[in-house]
Design an enzyme around this catalytic site. Sequence first.
Site, PDB file in Angstrom:
ATOM      1  CE  LYS A 181    -109.696 -43.517 -57.111  1.00 23.19           C
ATOM      2  NZ  LYS A 181    -111.033 -43.972 -56.722  1.00 23.19           N
ATOM      3  CG  LEU A 182    -112.355 -38.029 -65.154  1.00 26.20           C
ATOM      4  CD1 LEU A 182    -112.888 -36.699 -65.678  1.00 26.20           C
ATOM      5  CD2 LEU A 182    -113.033 -39.183 -65.883  1.00 26.20           C
TER       6      LEU A 182
HETATM    7  O1  C5P Z   1    -114.464 -49.994 -48.608  1.00 22.92           O
HETATM    8  P1  C5P Z   1    -113.509 -48.847 -48.438  1.00 22.92           P
HETATM    9  O2  C5P Z   1    -113.843 -47.958 -47.260  1.00 22.92           O
HETATM   10  O3  C5P Z   1    -112.070 -49.303 -48.463  1.00 22.92           O
HETATM   11  O4  C5P Z   1    -113.763 -47.966 -49.748  1.00 22.92           O
HETATM   12  C1  C5P Z   1    -112.940 -46.909 -50.092  1.00 22.92           C
HETATM   13  C2  C5P Z   1    -113.467 -46.233 -51.299  1.00 22.92           C
HETATM   14  O5  C5P Z   1    -112.617 -45.128 -51.590  1.00 22.92           O
HETATM   15  C3  C5P Z   1    -113.523 -47.073 -52.579  1.00 22.92           C
HETATM   16  O6  C5P Z   1    -114.705 -46.699 -53.266  1.00 22.92           O
HETATM   17  C4  C5P Z   1    -112.295 -46.646 -53.358  1.00 22.92           C
HETATM   18  O7  C5P Z   1    -112.517 -46.692 -54.765  1.00 22.92           O
HETATM   19  C5  C5P Z   1    -112.106 -45.202 -52.910  1.00 22.92           C
HETATM   20  N1  C5P Z   1    -110.744 -44.665 -52.971  1.00 22.92           N
HETATM   21  C6  C5P Z   1    -109.670 -45.240 -52.330  1.00 22.92           C
HETATM   22  N2  C5P Z   1    -108.420 -44.702 -52.439  1.00 22.92           N
HETATM   23  C7  C5P Z   1    -108.217 -43.575 -53.139  1.00 22.92           C
HETATM   24  C8  C5P Z   1    -109.318 -42.972 -53.780  1.00 22.92           C
HETATM   25  C9  C5P Z   1    -110.579 -43.536 -53.650  1.00 22.92           C
HETATM   26  O8  C5P Z   1    -109.834 -46.237 -51.637  1.00 22.92           O
HETATM   27  N3  C5P Z   1    -107.029 -43.035 -53.194  1.00 22.92           N
END
Ligand code: C5P
Length: 237
Positions: free
Chosen positions: A63-64
Amino acid sequence: MTAADHIAVALDHASVDDNLDLIRRLKGRAKWLKIGMRLFFAAPERSIEAARDAGANIFLDLKLHDIPETVRGAARSLARFTPELVTIHASGGAAMATAAVEGFREGGSPNTAVIGVTILTSFDPHGLAQVGFALPPAAAALQLAEHTASAPIAGWVCSTAEVGALRARFPSHRLIVPGIRPAGSDPGDQRRIGTPASAIEQGASLLVIGRPIIAAPSPEQAFDDILREVATALEAR
Ligand code: C5P
């Protein structure tokens, strides 16, 4: 493409060793492994090497978000890992998104797909208003996608609630959906959640799944259950 091409497992265990163990357990199943900030900052080389050894595609979720030239430099530094996917924040704007793509090219990884995170799935409308977004999450996600579509990025991260609208507007971009929870599972800190089937039906390219797999008593079993749900939804779409 098979159902496994649509699932990215988030390597979100607290300890490096637990993540390496998870990679070994999912070898032969998971085609995408997502390495986020926690694991990457602790063990960049080891984690990427382990994921490669397991035959998986690398999704570097860093997420830069900075001024364009700084992100260009970061992308050049990351290019040595030749990740298949890397995230930036779409709110960094089109110039920053372009700099990221160019940075990977300049660093020798021209095939890295740069993906813009729209609105984090941990935000609900109230939380988003508190950080100054006037629009509700769905409209804000669409606006961020529209704005950064002028950059040569491959697609966006959005929630299940937005994926249908983004797919209608952008038929050929990659749409990556976290906040995935099989029916009846614990949302944790996620606020805008959806089931694997609903995200796929509405046009998601790739589901990001952490806790429903990695915190399950058997991650292999949890992966296989979700795989079946995704396969059924793909047949219907
Ligand atoms: O455990 P869970 O399924 O909630 O994990 C979701 C993953 O997706 C985490 O690694 C989180 O950093 C990532 N993520 C997110 N929402 C975003 C982008 C990435 O939950 N918008």
